[in-house]
Scaffold this motif. Structure first.
Motif, PDB file in Angstrom:
ATOM      1  N   PRO A 123       0.830  -1.217   0.000  1.00 21.59           N
ATOM      2  CA  PRO A 123       0.000   0.000   0.000  1.00 21.59           C
ATOM      3  C   PRO A 123       0.860   1.261   0.000  1.00 21.59           C
ATOM      4  CG  PRO A 123      -0.816  -1.590   1.586  1.00 21.59           C
ATOM      5  CD  PRO A 123       0.524  -2.087   1.138  1.00 21.59           C
ATOM      6  N   LEU A 124       0.474   2.201  -0.849  1.00 24.55           N
ATOM      7  CA  LEU A 124       1.273   3.413  -1.005  1.00 24.55           C
ATOM      8  C   LEU A 124       0.784   4.554  -0.129  1.00 24.55           C
ATOM      9  CD1 LEU A 124       3.557   4.855  -2.585  1.00 24.55           C
ATOM     10  CD2 LEU A 124       1.794   5.566  -4.228  1.00 24.55           C
ATOM     11  N   SER A 125      -0.509   4.840  -0.206  1.00 24.69           N
ATOM     12  CA  SER A 125      -0.999   6.019   0.506  1.00 24.69           C
ATOM     13  C   SER A 125      -2.428   5.820   0.983  1.00 24.69           C
ATOM     14  CB  SER A 125      -0.922   7.259  -0.393  1.00 24.69           C
ATOM     15  OG  SER A 125      -1.802   7.124  -1.483  1.00 24.69           O
ATOM     16  N   LEU A 126      -2.808   6.654   1.903  1.00 22.99           N
ATOM     17  CA  LEU A 126      -4.138   6.669   2.473  1.00 22.99           C
ATOM     18  C   LEU A 126      -4.766   8.011   2.099  1.00 22.99           C
ATOM     19  CD1 LEU A 126      -2.985   5.292   5.923  1.00 22.99           C
ATOM     20  CD2 LEU A 126      -4.145   3.999   4.146  1.00 22.99           C
ATOM     21  N   ALA A 153       5.916  11.035   2.306  1.00 19.54           N
ATOM     22  CA  ALA A 153       5.097  12.072   2.940  1.00 19.54           C
ATOM     23  C   ALA A 153       5.710  13.455   2.753  1.00 19.54           C
ATOM     24  CB  ALA A 153       4.923  11.766   4.427  1.00 19.54           C
ATOM     25  N   GLY A 154       7.039  13.532   2.846  1.00 18.29           N
ATOM     26  CA  GLY A 154       7.715  14.825   2.709  1.00 18.29           C
ATOM     27  C   GLY A 154       7.682  15.362   1.300  1.00 18.29           C
ATOM     28  N   ILE A 156      -0.167  11.049   2.536  1.00 17.02           N
ATOM     29  CA  ILE A 156      -0.126  10.107   3.604  1.00 17.02           C
ATOM     30  C   ILE A 156       0.482   8.818   3.149  1.00 17.02           C
ATOM     31  CG2 ILE A 156      -1.571   9.085   5.320  1.00 17.02           C
ATOM     32  CD1 ILE A 156      -3.160  11.250   2.893  1.00 17.02           C
ATOM     33  N   SER A 157       1.621   8.523   3.686  1.00 14.44           N
ATOM     34  CA  SER A 157       2.172   7.211   3.408  1.00 14.44           C
ATOM     35  C   SER A 157       1.314   6.206   4.148  1.00 14.44           C
ATOM     36  CB  SER A 157       3.609   7.139   3.906  1.00 14.44           C
ATOM     37  OG  SER A 157       4.008   5.820   3.994  1.00 14.44           O
ATOM     38  N   VAL A 211       4.279   7.249  10.480  1.00 10.47           N
ATOM     39  CA  VAL A 211       4.917   8.446   9.923  1.00 10.47           C
ATOM     40  C   VAL A 211       3.988   9.642  10.081  1.00 10.47           C
ATOM     41  CG1 VAL A 211       5.668   9.576   7.806  1.00 10.47           C
ATOM     42  CG2 VAL A 211       6.346   7.232   8.261  1.00 10.47           C
ATOM     43  N   SER A 212       4.495  10.707  10.626  1.00 14.79           N
ATOM     44  CA  SER A 212       3.725  11.946  10.735  1.00 14.79           C
ATOM     45  C   SER A 212       4.271  12.943   9.726  1.00 14.79           C
ATOM     46  CB  SER A 212       3.821  12.520  12.155  1.00 14.79           C
ATOM     47  OG  SER A 212       5.171  12.786  12.471  1.00 14.79           O
ATOM     48  N   THR A 213       3.555  14.030   9.517  1.00 17.46           N
ATOM     49  CA  THR A 213       3.985  15.035   8.554  1.00 17.46           C
ATOM     50  C   THR A 213       4.088  16.388   9.243  1.00 17.46           C
ATOM     51  OG1 THR A 213       1.856  15.920   7.821  1.00 17.46           O
ATOM     52  CG2 THR A 213       2.534  13.805   6.891  1.00 17.46           C
TER      53      THR A 213
END
Length: 434
Positions: free
Chosen positions: A155-158, A350-351, A356-357, A362-364
């Motif tokens: 899965p790549l992103s949410l 994410a950066g 959203i990864s 991981v937070s942003t």
């Protein structure tokens, strides 16, 4: 709704938005199972392998350069050739290549049924033993899990989809985030009276219509209770609350740009970031591009108000990455996918993309992304047509898109659109089969 319960209310919660990454994993590296077949990957000198990687997001090219460089620095014998294709052409080109055994080594999967269908056709390598894959929650992995129970994609992103708005324009006319449907219509009416296009909206590309309906509809059926009934066959698409969602799509039409039936994504995106329109219904994946095109854009978003006085945020797990079962360099391709399960990849993703990864943890540093993440924890509802109704031939999702285009052309009523969607679902959806 908690991130580890994405499907509880009938699917995927975007836990989406953005708490992501963390990883490293268990299991042993999957081994190649046969070297026959064609792949676009090439063998360089000194044992170097070049892998071809396809995606439908041409706009991600520059961002992936940094991500790929990080991987190649740790794996000097492997080169990644990122070759994205135009989104509207991606499926056709990819399917043709896979059927002729000439597809890429690494490919991006559409979420849920369309991606899983490639596994069922034998085109994808199972990833159950991939290091790091079990760090993802089951509900996130569900977006790339086959009917055989095997996982075929990382899965790549949410993602979430919502109504973006221009804070400066709202402030200029004393407008606030609407808390009900009536307030949303009143806001649009005020903007139109002031000479401002209320919604940047186009109907030329069908997916824009199902995406917009995915935002509007949960407001009429109040989120997840209706979804649960629908999935059990206790309600249908011809129910009053679903028909009402289509009527509301029609009710918005006076607040769209002139000739909106001929506008596509690039047209309406430009209209919004050049501040010619006040609102823009679209996904979390648009945020990074909007900020790049206008770094000074005073942007915010609001979730959809519901008829019972609450709000909902539409969410789903977006594309995953898979390995071509016919790749000549499966071990190297699997190595890259294992990298995609790591916190390092999640932070880079994410950066670079302000998205959203899907990697846990991981937070942003982007407040809007974090706002999406927070809302996805508590008010998420599934993007119904992507998560549950993307099957059929044509799919029920595609049927909705075509019927909504017909509605905007004056050829179908909302009631007829609902009937078309129901007829499509009855052909394949188990709970509707008679």
């Amino acid at each position: 709704m908690k991130r580890n319960c994405l499907h509880t209310a009938a699917s995927v919660v975007l836990a989406a938005a953005m708490a992501l990454a963390g990883c490293s994993g268990g299991g042993e590296t999957a081994k190649p199972s046969g070297e026959q077949g064609g792949s676009q990957g090439g063998q360089g000198g000194s044992g170097q392998v070049t892998l071809t990687m396809n995606s439908w997001r041409v706009e991600d090219t520059e961002g992936y350069k940094k991500i790929i460089q990080a991987f190649e620095a740790e794996n000097p014998g492997i080169k990644i050739d990122f070759k994205p294709l135009k989104a509207t052409e991606y499926d056709t080109i990819l399917n043709t290549a896979l059927q002729s055994d000439s597809g890429p080594d690494i490919l991006q999967l559409r979420p849920y049924a369309p991606g899983v269908s490639l596994a069922e056709a034998g085109h994808l390598e199972p990833l159950d033993n991939l290091p790091g894959i079990r760090e993802f929650p089951q509900d996130v992995l569900a977006a790339a899990t086959g009917k055989d129970g095997k996982v075929y994609g990382v899965p790549l992103s949410l993602n979430s989809t919502q109504i973006y708005y221009n804070k400066k324009i709202f402030d200029q006319y004393g407008l606030k985030e609407p808390k009900s449907w009536d307030e949303l219509i009143a806001t649009a009416k005020t903007l139109k009276e002031k000479g401002v296009v209320p919604f940047a909206f186009g109907a030329k590309e069908g997916w824009l219509l199902s995406l917009s309906h995915g935002v509007i509809a949960p407001g009429t059926y109040n989120g997840n209770a209706f979804v649960d009934k629908l999935l059990k066959g206790e309600s249908t698409f011809t129910s009053p609350e679903f028909v009402k969602s289509l009527q509301r799509m029609q009710e918005l039409a006076p607040y769209f740009p002139e000739n909106f039936v001929g506008l596509e994504l690039n047209d309406i995106r430009t209209m919004f970031f050049t501040e010619k329109a006040a609102m823009f219904i679209n996904g979390s994946f648009e945020l990074e591009g909007l900020k790049k095109m206008n770094p000074d854009l005073p942007i915010d978003f609001f979730p959809m108000p519901t008829d019972d006085g609450s709000t909902v945020l539409t969410t789903w797990v977006d594309g995953s990455y898979a390995v071509n079962a016919k790749s000549k360099h499966k071990q190297e391709a699997l190595k890259f996918l294992a990298f995609m399960t790591t916190k390092k990849f999640g932070e880079l993703f994410a950066g670079e993309f302000k998205r959203i990864s899907a990697v846990p943890g991981v937070s942003t540093d982007d407040p809007l992304v974090n706002k999406m993440a927070e809302m996805s924890q508590s008010i998420a509802t599934p993007y119904l047509m992507v998560v549950h109704f993307a099957e059929g031939n044509p799919s029920t999702k595609k049927t909705l898109e075509n019927a909504l285009q017909g509605m905007y052309l004056g050829k179908l009523t909302p009631e007829q659109v609902a009937q078309e969607v129901q007829k499509s679902a009855e052909k394949w959806f188990p709970a509707f089969k008679k």
